[in-house]
Scaffold this active site. Structure first.
Site, PDB file in Angstrom:
ATOM      1  N   ARG A 258     -11.246   3.027 -30.816  1.00 27.02           N
ATOM      2  CA  ARG A 258     -12.130   2.493 -31.696  1.00 27.02           C
ATOM      3  C   ARG A 258     -11.749   2.475 -33.129  1.00 27.02           C
ATOM      4  O   ARG A 258     -11.076   3.404 -33.533  1.00 27.02           O
ATOM      5  CB  ARG A 258     -13.610   3.084 -31.615  1.00 27.02           C
ATOM      6  CG  ARG A 258     -14.462   2.983 -30.528  1.00 27.02           C
ATOM      7  CD  ARG A 258     -15.112   1.531 -30.421  1.00 27.02           C
ATOM      8  NE  ARG A 258     -15.838   1.301 -29.346  1.00 27.02           N
ATOM      9  CZ  ARG A 258     -15.400   1.032 -27.909  1.00 27.02           C
ATOM     10  NH1 ARG A 258     -14.151   0.698 -27.631  1.00 27.02           N
ATOM     11  NH2 ARG A 258     -16.350   0.773 -27.013  1.00 27.02           N
ATOM     12  N   GLU A 287     -14.220  -5.567 -36.609  1.00 26.99           N
ATOM     13  CA  GLU A 287     -13.697  -6.305 -35.725  1.00 26.99           C
ATOM     14  C   GLU A 287     -14.485  -7.792 -35.866  1.00 26.99           C
ATOM     15  O   GLU A 287     -15.822  -7.419 -35.816  1.00 26.99           O
ATOM     16  CB  GLU A 287     -13.678  -5.881 -34.318  1.00 26.99           C
ATOM     17  CG  GLU A 287     -12.767  -4.684 -34.044  1.00 26.99           C
ATOM     18  CD  GLU A 287     -12.631  -4.120 -32.584  1.00 26.99           C
ATOM     19  OE1 GLU A 287     -13.395  -4.766 -31.857  1.00 26.99           O
ATOM     20  OE2 GLU A 287     -12.047  -3.244 -32.546  1.00 26.99           O
ATOM     21  N   HIS A 306      -8.937  -6.163 -29.347  1.00 31.66           N
ATOM     22  CA  HIS A 306      -9.393  -5.468 -28.617  1.00 31.66           C
ATOM     23  C   HIS A 306      -9.661  -6.057 -27.079  1.00 31.66           C
ATOM     24  O   HIS A 306     -10.714  -6.601 -26.630  1.00 31.66           O
ATOM     25  CB  HIS A 306     -10.813  -5.417 -29.259  1.00 31.66           C
ATOM     26  CG  HIS A 306     -11.734  -4.143 -28.645  1.00 31.66           C
ATOM     27  ND1 HIS A 306     -12.772  -3.481 -29.162  1.00 31.66           N
ATOM     28  CD2 HIS A 306     -11.741  -3.729 -27.363  1.00 31.66           C
ATOM     29  CE1 HIS A 306     -13.415  -2.580 -28.792  1.00 31.66           C
ATOM     30  NE2 HIS A 306     -12.603  -2.531 -27.562  1.00 31.66           N
TER      31      HIS A 306
END
Ligand code: GLV
Length: 347
Positions: A258, A287, A306
């Site tokens: 993360r 993000e 991601h």
């Protein structure tokens, strides 16, 4: 029995089934296996078909109409959400991570939360492994330099990379994904593996021949430091200026867990001042990352949007597990992959 009575009887049966059917909302279009499994099991399934996640207001509005939610990481299931949607009977998250969900609130409201471990181990470890190699040879930057028309001659001394064979891999958060990453690094590069966890992972030590070290030692000894921990109050921002300063100037930092586990400003400073050698990120904070972020033009950095679990195999597996968590809960009261199992015991 007359034809009409049979007709009325079967009509009533259909009505009864329709009335009993539990309603599930899937908050994005995900692999169809989730929808198929839920429908075959008799659930009344609705899918949010928007191109991006719902706003929290939209999510609450729609969640109020259903019994169960199949959520994604971009859905914000916080205290406010749970106050508004305490009627929910189960949440099946389409991800292994669940830091978007206030699990203590879910637990207070006695709502079990399921997740999707195991099925994305290979896919995510591949991204960590790929980023490590890409950074060690500045691959993303070199690719962009061709597009900029900069490939003129063989350059004996320009943009040299560093080799990985025999180096030390440090794993922060040695769990299922970290173990696969370690196996890849041992197999491909005969790397020595060290790790730091909250508690020792003796099975991994035996299986991989890796050594437990303190956080300080992990920072000091790793040639490649790969983050595989969860995001928690303990890990948020743990890779900050002070941590980077303790790392080797030749070290590569990889994060596929993360983005909030590292401090981005401190990372950019560490890279541009030579405090560490390079960084590969599949996760950022926030993000999506802004297109003008300096990390996208630093030669020794590689950033991905991601995509850790982004393979057909992993995403199908996640869809299946997310649906099975919901189906099994209604069938037997058990959730195969539950992150707050205390809720189930009390039911
Ligand atoms: C992806 O980041 C996941 O948590 O599944």
């Amino acid at each position: 029995m007359s034809f009409y009575l049979i007709q009325i009887e079967s009509h009533l049966k259909i009505l009864e089934i329709a009335e009993m059917a539990k309603k599930v909302l899937i908050t994005r279009i995900i692999p169809s296996i989730a929808h198929e499994l839920l429908s075959q099991a008799g659930f009344d399934v609705t899918v949010w078909e928007g191109n991006g996640p719902m706003t929290q207001t939209q999510l609450i509005e729609r969640a109020k109409l259903v019994d169960a939610l199949l959520s994604l990481g971009a859905d914000k299931l916080d205290k406010h959400f749970f106050n508004e949607c305490s009627h929910l009977e189960i949440i099946g998250q389409f991800a292994v991570g669940f830091d978007n969900i206030d699990v203590s609130e879910a637990t207070l409201k006695k709502i079990p939360v399921g997740n999707t471990p195991f099925v994305l181990n290979n896919a995510t470890a591949d991204v960590a492994f790929g980023l490590m190699i890409a950074v060690s040879r500045k691959m993303f930057y070199q690719h962009k330099s061709i597009a900029r028309g900069e490939w003129k001659h063989f350059q004996p001394l320009k943009n040299l990379g560093i080799e990985l064979t025999g180096k030390t891999l440090g794993i922060f958060g040695l769990g299922r994904i970290g173990m696969v990453m370690a196996q890849r690094c041992i197999g491909a590069y005969n790397m020595k593996v060290i790790y730091h966890n909250r508690t020792r992972h003796e099975e991994a030590e035996k299986k991989l021949g890796c050594n437990y070290v303190t956080f300080e030692e992990l920072l000091q000894q790793s040639d490649v430091l790969s983050v595989h921990s969860i995001l928690s109050n303990e890990t948020r921002g743990i890779f900050n200026k002070l941590a980077f300063q303790k790392m080797k100037p030749s070290a590569i930092f990889i994060n596929t867990s993360r983005g909030a586990v590292h401090n981005e400003t401190d990372l950019i400073e560490a890279l541009t001042t030579g405090v560490i050698w390079g960084a590969g990120l599949d996760v950022t904070n926030p993000e999506p990352m802004d297109a003008n972020n300096p990390l996208l033009s630093i030669p020794n950095a590689a950033v991905l949007p991601h995509i850790g679990s982004g393979t057909v195999e992993a995403r199908n597996g996640m869809a299946r597990l997310a649906a099975e968590n919901i189906i099994e809960f209604y069938k037997s009261g058990k959730v195969p992959h539950c992150v707050n199992p205390s809720v189930l015991k009390k039911k």
